[in-house]
Scaffold this motif. Structure first.
Motif, PDB file in Angstrom:
ATOM      1  N   GLU A 229       0.777  -1.255   0.008  1.00 17.96           N
ATOM      2  CA  GLU A 229       0.042   0.077  -0.014  1.00 17.96           C
ATOM      3  C   GLU A 229       1.051   1.351  -0.041  1.00 17.96           C
ATOM      4  N   PRO A 231       3.160   4.221  -0.764  1.00 13.51           N
ATOM      5  CA  PRO A 231       3.804   4.954  -2.204  1.00 13.51           C
ATOM      6  C   PRO A 231       4.923   5.378  -1.831  1.00 13.51           C
ATOM      7  N   VAL A 253       8.245   9.052   1.733  1.00 13.10           N
ATOM      8  CA  VAL A 253       6.981   9.069   0.928  1.00 13.10           C
ATOM      9  C   VAL A 253       6.582  10.558   0.490  1.00 13.10           C
ATOM     10  N   ARG A 257       0.727  11.960  -1.182  1.00 14.32           N
ATOM     11  CA  ARG A 257       0.274  10.621  -1.448  1.00 14.32           C
ATOM     12  C   ARG A 257       0.061   9.826  -0.147  1.00 14.32           C
ATOM     13  N   ASP A 260      -3.560   9.568   1.202  1.00 20.82           N
ATOM     14  CA  ASP A 260      -4.310   8.551   0.525  1.00 20.82           C
ATOM     15  C   ASP A 260      -4.625   7.337   1.204  1.00 20.82           C
ATOM     16  N   VAL A 261      -3.402   7.061   1.976  1.00 19.89           N
ATOM     17  CA  VAL A 261      -3.253   5.467   2.309  1.00 19.89           C
ATOM     18  C   VAL A 261      -3.403   5.257   3.890  1.00 19.89           C
TER      19      VAL A 261
END
Ligand code: AMP
Length: 283
Positions: A229, A231, A253, A257, A260-261
Protein backbone atom coordinates in the motif's frame (compact mmCIF):
# COMPACT_ATOMS: atom_id res chain seq x y z
CA UNK A 1 33.35 33.46 -8.46
CA UNK A 2 29.81 33.29 -9.83
CA UNK A 3 27.61 36.39 -9.70
CA UNK A 4 23.87 35.81 -9.34
CA UNK A 5 21.25 38.51 -9.88
CA UNK A 6 18.36 38.36 -7.42
CA UNK A 7 15.31 40.59 -7.10
CA UNK A 8 15.80 43.36 -4.49
CA UNK A 9 12.40 42.91 -2.87
CA UNK A 10 9.05 41.22 -3.31
CA UNK A 11 7.91 37.61 -3.14
CA UNK A 12 10.63 36.29 -5.45
CA UNK A 13 13.26 37.91 -3.23
CA UNK A 14 12.04 36.14 -0.10
CA UNK A 15 11.79 32.70 -1.69
CA UNK A 16 15.10 33.00 -3.54
CA UNK A 17 16.96 33.97 -0.37
CA UNK A 18 15.34 31.05 1.44
CA UNK A 19 16.39 28.64 -1.33
CA UNK A 20 19.99 29.91 -1.16
CA UNK A 21 20.00 29.56 2.64
CA UNK A 22 18.61 26.01 2.40
CA UNK A 23 21.36 25.28 -0.13
CA UNK A 24 23.84 26.03 2.65
CA UNK A 25 24.90 29.45 1.36
CA UNK A 26 25.69 31.95 4.10
CA UNK A 27 26.07 35.65 3.32
CA UNK A 28 28.86 37.99 4.44
CA UNK A 29 26.38 40.62 5.54
CA UNK A 30 22.66 41.01 5.96
CA UNK A 31 22.85 44.73 5.34
CA UNK A 32 21.03 46.13 2.35
CA UNK A 33 23.83 46.38 -0.17
CA UNK A 34 23.81 46.14 -3.93
CA UNK A 35 26.40 43.36 -3.93
CA UNK A 36 26.83 40.80 -1.13
CA UNK A 37 29.33 37.93 -1.11
CA UNK A 38 28.75 34.48 0.29
CA UNK A 39 30.99 33.43 3.19
CA UNK A 40 31.26 29.77 2.35
CA UNK A 41 30.64 29.49 -1.39
CA UNK A 42 32.19 31.26 -4.41
CA UNK A 43 29.05 33.29 -5.06
CA UNK A 44 28.15 36.96 -4.97
CA UNK A 45 24.61 38.24 -5.06
CA UNK A 46 23.71 41.32 -7.07
CA UNK A 47 20.37 42.78 -6.04
CA UNK A 48 18.41 44.26 -8.94
CA UNK A 49 14.88 45.20 -9.99
CA UNK A 50 13.24 42.18 -11.63
CA UNK A 51 12.90 44.02 -15.00
CA UNK A 52 16.67 44.46 -15.11
CA UNK A 53 17.64 40.84 -14.38
CA UNK A 54 17.23 39.29 -17.89
CA UNK A 55 19.36 41.99 -19.52
CA UNK A 56 22.03 41.96 -16.82
CA UNK A 57 22.46 38.21 -17.39
CA UNK A 58 22.44 38.54 -21.19
CA UNK A 59 25.07 41.32 -21.00
CA UNK A 60 27.22 39.37 -18.53
CA UNK A 61 26.88 41.95 -15.71
CA UNK A 62 25.63 38.90 -13.77
CA UNK A 63 26.44 35.31 -14.75
CA UNK A 64 23.11 33.88 -13.69
CA UNK A 65 19.84 35.25 -12.32
CA UNK A 66 16.66 34.14 -10.63
CA UNK A 67 13.60 35.84 -12.09
CA UNK A 68 9.96 35.15 -12.94
CA UNK A 69 9.59 33.34 -16.27
CA UNK A 70 7.07 36.07 -17.18
CA UNK A 71 9.82 38.74 -16.98
CA UNK A 72 12.30 36.54 -18.81
CA UNK A 73 9.95 35.83 -21.71
CA UNK A 74 8.76 39.43 -21.86
CA UNK A 75 12.25 40.89 -22.04
CA UNK A 76 13.30 38.39 -24.77
CA UNK A 77 16.99 38.69 -23.86
CA UNK A 78 19.71 36.28 -24.95
CA UNK A 79 20.07 34.18 -21.81
CA UNK A 80 19.51 30.47 -21.27
CA UNK A 81 16.64 29.14 -19.16
CA UNK A 82 18.63 26.64 -17.08
CA UNK A 83 16.13 25.50 -14.45
CA UNK A 84 12.51 25.97 -13.45
CA UNK A 85 12.51 26.41 -9.69
CA UNK A 86 8.92 25.55 -8.81
CA UNK A 87 8.13 28.57 -6.60
CA UNK A 88 6.34 31.91 -7.18
CA UNK A 89 3.95 30.14 -9.50
CA UNK A 90 1.43 32.33 -11.28
CA UNK A 91 -0.22 32.70 -14.67
CA UNK A 92 -0.48 35.50 -17.18
CA UNK A 93 -4.11 35.84 -18.08
CA UNK A 94 -6.61 37.94 -19.95
CA UNK A 95 -9.40 39.24 -17.74
CA UNK A 96 -12.54 41.21 -18.49
CA UNK A 97 -15.25 42.91 -16.39
CA UNK A 98 -17.29 40.32 -14.52
CA UNK A 99 -20.63 41.51 -15.88
CA UNK A 100 -19.57 41.17 -19.52
CA UNK A 101 -20.72 38.10 -21.47
CA UNK A 102 -17.56 36.43 -22.80
CA UNK A 103 -17.99 34.88 -26.21
CA UNK A 104 -14.48 33.54 -26.81
CA UNK A 105 -11.22 35.04 -28.05
CA UNK A 106 -12.94 37.01 -30.83
CA UNK A 107 -14.42 39.17 -28.04
CA UNK A 108 -11.03 40.93 -27.88
CA UNK A 109 -11.20 42.07 -31.53
CA UNK A 110 -10.95 45.87 -31.61
CA UNK A 111 -10.74 46.13 -27.81
CA UNK A 112 -8.20 48.01 -25.66
CA UNK A 113 -6.17 45.77 -23.33
CA UNK A 114 -4.07 47.20 -20.50
CA UNK A 115 -0.89 45.35 -19.52
CA UNK A 116 2.70 45.51 -18.29
CA UNK A 117 3.54 42.59 -20.60
CA UNK A 118 3.05 43.99 -24.11
CA UNK A 119 5.56 41.60 -25.73
CA UNK A 120 3.90 38.39 -24.55
CA UNK A 121 0.43 39.79 -25.26
CA UNK A 122 1.38 40.98 -28.76
CA UNK A 123 2.74 37.58 -29.78
CA UNK A 124 -0.33 35.83 -28.37
CA UNK A 125 -2.74 38.15 -30.22
CA UNK A 126 -0.74 37.86 -33.46
CA UNK A 127 -0.73 34.08 -33.20
CA UNK A 128 -4.51 34.07 -32.68
CA UNK A 129 -4.96 36.72 -35.42
CA UNK A 130 -6.78 39.10 -33.08
CA UNK A 131 -6.43 42.83 -33.69
CA UNK A 132 -6.58 44.70 -30.40
CA UNK A 133 -4.97 47.83 -29.00
CA UNK A 134 -2.40 47.33 -26.26
CA UNK A 135 -2.21 50.00 -23.59
CA UNK A 136 1.01 49.74 -21.57
CA UNK A 137 0.73 50.47 -17.83
CA UNK A 138 3.44 49.63 -15.32
CA UNK A 139 1.45 49.26 -12.10
CA UNK A 140 -2.12 48.65 -10.88
CA UNK A 141 -3.19 47.26 -14.25
CA UNK A 142 -6.30 45.79 -12.63
CA UNK A 143 -7.93 49.20 -12.12
CA UNK A 144 -7.78 50.11 -15.84
CA UNK A 145 -11.23 48.78 -16.88
CA UNK A 146 -12.93 50.34 -13.83
CA UNK A 147 -11.65 53.83 -14.68
CA UNK A 148 -12.44 53.52 -18.38
CA UNK A 149 -8.82 53.21 -19.52
CA UNK A 150 -9.25 49.80 -21.13
CA UNK A 151 -11.84 47.12 -21.92
CA UNK A 152 -9.74 44.28 -20.53
CA UNK A 153 -6.45 43.52 -18.83
CA UNK A 154 -3.61 41.10 -19.34
CA UNK A 155 -1.83 40.55 -16.02
CA UNK A 156 -0.36 38.18 -13.46
CA UNK A 157 -2.91 36.12 -11.56
CA UNK A 158 -2.03 34.03 -8.56
CA UNK A 159 -4.96 33.40 -6.20
CA UNK A 160 -7.32 35.51 -8.33
CA UNK A 161 -8.34 37.72 -5.41
CA UNK A 162 -7.06 40.92 -7.08
CA UNK A 163 -9.39 40.20 -10.00
CA UNK A 164 -12.36 39.55 -7.71
CA UNK A 165 -11.71 42.80 -5.79
CA UNK A 166 -11.74 44.70 -9.06
CA UNK A 167 -14.88 43.01 -10.45
CA UNK A 168 -12.95 41.20 -13.17
CA UNK A 169 -12.96 37.59 -14.34
CA UNK A 170 -10.15 35.54 -15.84
CA UNK A 171 -11.15 34.34 -19.30
CA UNK A 172 -7.93 33.09 -20.96
CA UNK A 173 -4.70 31.77 -19.45
CA UNK A 174 -1.94 32.75 -21.88
CA UNK A 175 1.15 31.57 -20.04
CA UNK A 176 2.09 29.76 -16.84
CA UNK A 177 4.98 31.23 -14.92
CA UNK A 178 7.27 30.42 -12.00
CA UNK A 179 10.71 31.44 -10.81
CA UNK A 180 13.46 30.31 -13.18
CA UNK A 181 17.23 30.31 -13.08
CA UNK A 182 18.66 31.89 -16.20
CA UNK A 183 22.30 31.89 -17.26
CA UNK A 184 24.59 33.82 -19.56
CA UNK A 185 24.91 31.73 -22.74
CA UNK A 186 28.71 31.46 -22.49
CA UNK A 187 30.05 30.85 -19.00
CA UNK A 188 33.71 29.98 -18.60
CA UNK A 189 34.56 26.56 -17.15
CA UNK A 190 35.18 27.90 -13.63
CA UNK A 191 31.79 29.65 -13.49
CA UNK A 192 30.07 26.67 -15.10
CA UNK A 193 31.39 24.31 -12.45
CA UNK A 194 30.25 26.65 -9.63
CA UNK A 195 26.84 26.80 -11.31
CA UNK A 196 26.74 22.98 -11.54
CA UNK A 197 27.45 22.76 -7.80
CA UNK A 198 24.76 25.35 -7.06
CA UNK A 199 22.22 23.46 -9.21
CA UNK A 200 23.12 20.22 -7.47
CA UNK A 201 22.44 21.83 -4.09
CA UNK A 202 19.15 23.33 -5.27
CA UNK A 203 18.02 19.95 -6.62
CA UNK A 204 18.96 18.29 -3.33
CA UNK A 205 16.80 20.76 -1.40
CA UNK A 206 13.92 20.48 -3.88
CA UNK A 207 14.02 16.71 -3.87
CA UNK A 208 13.38 16.73 -0.11
CA UNK A 209 10.47 19.16 -0.36
CA UNK A 210 7.03 17.61 0.12
CA UNK A 211 8.65 14.36 1.20
CA UNK A 212 8.44 12.89 4.66
CA UNK A 213 10.29 10.15 6.46
CA UNK A 214 7.57 7.94 7.87
CA UNK A 215 8.00 5.43 10.70
CA UNK A 216 5.33 3.05 11.93
CA UNK A 217 4.96 -0.14 13.92
CA UNK A 218 3.29 -2.94 11.99
CA UNK A 219 2.14 -6.45 12.87
CA UNK A 220 4.16 -9.21 11.17
CA UNK A 221 1.12 -10.89 9.63
CA UNK A 222 0.20 -7.78 7.58
CA UNK A 223 3.65 -6.53 6.68
CA UNK A 224 3.52 -7.55 3.00
CA UNK A 225 0.10 -5.94 2.50
CA UNK A 226 1.22 -2.74 4.25
CA UNK A 227 4.34 -2.50 2.07
CA UNK A 228 2.17 -2.98 -1.03
CA UNK A 229 0.00 0.00 0.00
CA UNK A 230 2.90 2.38 0.67
CA UNK A 231 3.66 4.95 -2.03
CA UNK A 232 7.36 4.72 -1.16
CA UNK A 233 10.29 5.88 -3.22
CA UNK A 234 12.37 2.80 -2.58
CA UNK A 235 12.07 -0.44 -0.69
CA UNK A 236 11.23 0.32 2.96
CA UNK A 237 13.51 -0.49 5.89
CA UNK A 238 12.00 -3.20 8.12
CA UNK A 239 13.39 -3.87 11.61
CA UNK A 240 12.08 -6.25 14.29
CA UNK A 241 10.75 -4.66 17.47
CA UNK A 242 11.53 -6.00 20.96
CA UNK A 243 7.84 -6.96 21.09
CA UNK A 244 7.39 -10.37 19.41
CA UNK A 245 5.45 -10.32 16.09
CA UNK A 246 5.93 -6.58 15.46
CA UNK A 247 8.19 -4.63 13.12
CA UNK A 248 9.24 -1.02 12.71
CA UNK A 249 8.86 0.10 9.11
CA UNK A 250 10.63 3.22 7.71
CA UNK A 251 9.93 4.70 4.31
CA UNK A 252 10.23 8.01 2.41
CA UNK A 253 6.93 9.09 0.89
CA UNK A 254 5.45 12.09 -0.85
CA UNK A 255 3.31 13.74 1.78
CA UNK A 256 0.26 14.30 -0.40
CA UNK A 257 0.19 10.61 -1.43
CA UNK A 258 0.59 9.50 2.16
CA UNK A 259 -2.81 10.96 3.10
CA UNK A 260 -4.45 8.65 0.55
CA UNK A 261 -3.22 5.50 2.26
CA UNK A 262 -3.17 6.35 5.95
CA UNK A 263 -6.68 4.89 6.54
CA UNK A 264 -5.72 1.58 4.86
CA UNK A 265 -2.53 1.32 6.93
CA UNK A 266 -4.47 1.80 10.14
CA UNK A 267 -7.01 -0.80 9.03
CA UNK A 268 -4.11 -3.21 8.48
CA UNK A 269 -2.95 -2.64 12.05
CA UNK A 270 -0.21 -0.04 11.63
CA UNK A 271 0.36 1.89 14.88
CA UNK A 272 2.46 4.72 16.22
CA UNK A 273 2.79 6.38 12.82
CA UNK A 274 5.34 9.23 12.88
CA UNK A 275 6.17 11.57 10.01
CA UNK A 276 9.45 13.49 10.08
CA UNK A 277 10.48 16.32 7.71
CA UNK A 278 13.49 15.66 5.48
CA UNK A 279 15.95 18.52 5.09
CA UNK A 280 18.02 17.31 2.15
CA UNK A 281 17.96 14.32 -0.13
CA UNK A 282 20.74 12.96 -2.30
CA UNK A 283 19.87 9.99 -4.47
P1 AMP B 1 -3.62 37.46 -6.76
O1 AMP B 1 -4.53 38.46 -6.16
O2 AMP B 1 -3.14 36.40 -5.79
O3 AMP B 1 -4.21 36.83 -8.02
O4 AMP B 1 -2.25 38.19 -7.19
C1 AMP B 1 -2.30 39.14 -8.20
C2 AMP B 1 -1.22 40.19 -8.08
O5 AMP B 1 -0.11 39.78 -7.28
C3 AMP B 1 -0.69 40.48 -9.46
O6 AMP B 1 -1.28 41.64 -9.95
C4 AMP B 1 0.80 40.62 -9.27
O7 AMP B 1 1.12 41.97 -9.14
C5 AMP B 1 1.11 39.93 -7.98
N1 AMP B 1 1.69 38.58 -8.16
C6 AMP B 1 1.09 37.42 -7.89
N2 AMP B 1 1.90 36.37 -8.12
C7 AMP B 1 3.07 36.88 -8.54
C8 AMP B 1 4.31 36.31 -8.94
N3 AMP B 1 4.54 35.00 -8.93
N4 AMP B 1 5.29 37.15 -9.33
C9 AMP B 1 5.10 38.47 -9.32
N5 AMP B 1 3.94 39.07 -8.96
C10 AMP B 1 2.94 38.30 -8.57
Amino acid sequence: MLRIAVQTKGRLHEETMLLLAESGIKLESNKRQLLVSARNFPLEILFLRDDDIPQSVADGVADVGIVGKNEFVEKAQKATLTKELGFSKCRLSLAIPKAVNYTGLSWFEGKVIATSYPGILRSFLDEKKIKAEIHIITGSVEIAPGIGLADAIFDIVSSGSTLVTNHLKEVEVVMKSEAVLIAHPKLNTEKQSILDELLFRIETVQMAEDKKYVLMNVPAENIERIIAELPGMRSPTVMPLAKEGWYSLHVVVEEKRFWDVIGKLKALGAEGILTIPIEKMIL
